[in-house]
Scaffold this motif. Structure first.
Motif, PDB file in Angstrom:
ATOM      1  N   UNK A 209       0.834  -1.205   0.000  1.00  0.00           N
ATOM      2  CA  UNK A 209       0.000   0.000   0.000  1.00  0.00           C
ATOM      3  C   UNK A 209       0.869   1.255   0.000  1.00  0.00           C
ATOM      4  N   UNK A 210       0.380   2.352  -0.582  1.00  0.00           N
ATOM      5  CA  UNK A 210       1.145   3.604  -0.597  1.00  0.00           C
ATOM      6  C   UNK A 210       1.398   4.126   0.814  1.00  0.00           C
ATOM      7  N   UNK A 211       2.482   4.881   0.954  1.00  0.00           N
ATOM      8  CA  UNK A 211       2.829   5.479   2.238  1.00  0.00           C
ATOM      9  C   UNK A 211       4.321   5.408   2.500  1.00  0.00           C
ATOM     10  N   UNK A 212       4.742   6.014   3.587  1.00  0.00           N
ATOM     11  CA  UNK A 212       6.153   6.007   3.978  1.00  0.00           C
ATOM     12  C   UNK A 212       6.455   4.686   4.698  1.00  0.00           C
ATOM     13  N   UNK A 213       7.473   4.002   4.231  1.00  0.00           N
ATOM     14  CA  UNK A 213       7.854   2.711   4.803  1.00  0.00           C
ATOM     15  C   UNK A 213       9.228   2.817   5.471  1.00  0.00           C
ATOM     16  N   UNK A 214       9.339   2.162   6.614  1.00  0.00           N
ATOM     17  CA  UNK A 214      10.601   2.146   7.355  1.00  0.00           C
ATOM     18  C   UNK A 214      11.318   0.820   7.087  1.00  0.00           C
ATOM     19  N   UNK A 215      12.570   0.904   6.675  1.00  0.00           N
ATOM     20  CA  UNK A 215      13.388  -0.275   6.419  1.00  0.00           C
ATOM     21  C   UNK A 215      14.455  -0.368   7.509  1.00  0.00           C
ATOM     22  N   UNK A 216      14.303  -1.305   8.465  1.00  0.00           N
ATOM     23  CA  UNK A 216      15.300  -1.449   9.528  1.00  0.00           C
ATOM     24  C   UNK A 216      16.657  -1.918   8.985  1.00  0.00           C
TER      25      UNK A 216
END
Length: 196
Positions: free
Chosen positions: A143-150
């Motif tokens: 889904x669209x949006x800001x994603x955090x990649x650890x």
């Protein structure tokens, strides 16, 4: 230390505290995991109790550093500063983005660097330390949006260091009639090929 069947118990003494060790039959050794180790110098030795009730004390034969009758190890946690960015920052599932890393510190002590791509439909991927970059894509179902990649760094002492990088997933709007995705192109090609 003698034959293993003659040993009834092994304890490791760390800074005057005794901890019972567990026998690992696969590796054929006794082991103990010390949790919460802090930076500093540690004196240690092994106390082996045999079936006849006698106990003998041994130093670490693989560690030549000794002090006050104990083997000595100095534990130092490394310090790293991590800068990470995505270029381009915002993508949909069609193009790729490149995650670049800049790590400052004792990088020669790093064992591995991993980025968790779960939030963009991927998996945990190891970063080549000579490149310090990773090309990523986004799954169509994300889904669209800001994603955090650890981001996880591990050193030679198995210490873990955490960081993260963000990437924005955009929705893909197809407006032009000749704008279609690769999987659609394959389908159309197959349809026309069968009609000829």
């Amino acid at each position: 230390m003698g034959q293993i069947h003659t040993v009834s118990k092994v304890e490791v003494e760390i800074n005057d505290q005794f901890y019972e060790m567990t026998y690992n039959p696969e590796e054929e050794w006794f082991e103990y995991t010390y949790v919460g180790l802090e930076e500093g110098e540690y004196g240690y030795c092994y106390h082996v109790t045999y079936a006849d009730g006698t106990t003998k004390t041994y130093l670490d034969p693989y560690n030549k550093k000794e002090k006050d009758g104990k083997s000595i190890i100095t534990y130092t946690k490394l310090h790293f500063e991590v800068e990470a960015g995505a270029m381009p920052y915002a993508i949909d599932y069609n193009p790729n983005s490149v995650i670049t890393l800049k790590v400052e510190g004792e990088t020669d002590q790093l064992e591995c660097i991993e980025i968790d791509l779960t939030s963009v439909g991927g998996r945990v991927v190891e970063v080549d330390p000579t490149l310090m970059a990773l090309t990523i894509g986004v799954d169509q179902e994300v889904t669209p949006g800001v994603k955090v990649l650890p981001i996880t760094l591990k050193d030679a002492m198995n210490n873990v260091y955490k960081s993260q990088v963000e990437i924005e997933v955009k929705g893909r709007n197809v407006t032009a009639t000749d704008d279609f995705d690769w999987d659609e192109a394959i389908i159309y090609f197959m349809q026309w090929a069968r009609m000829d």
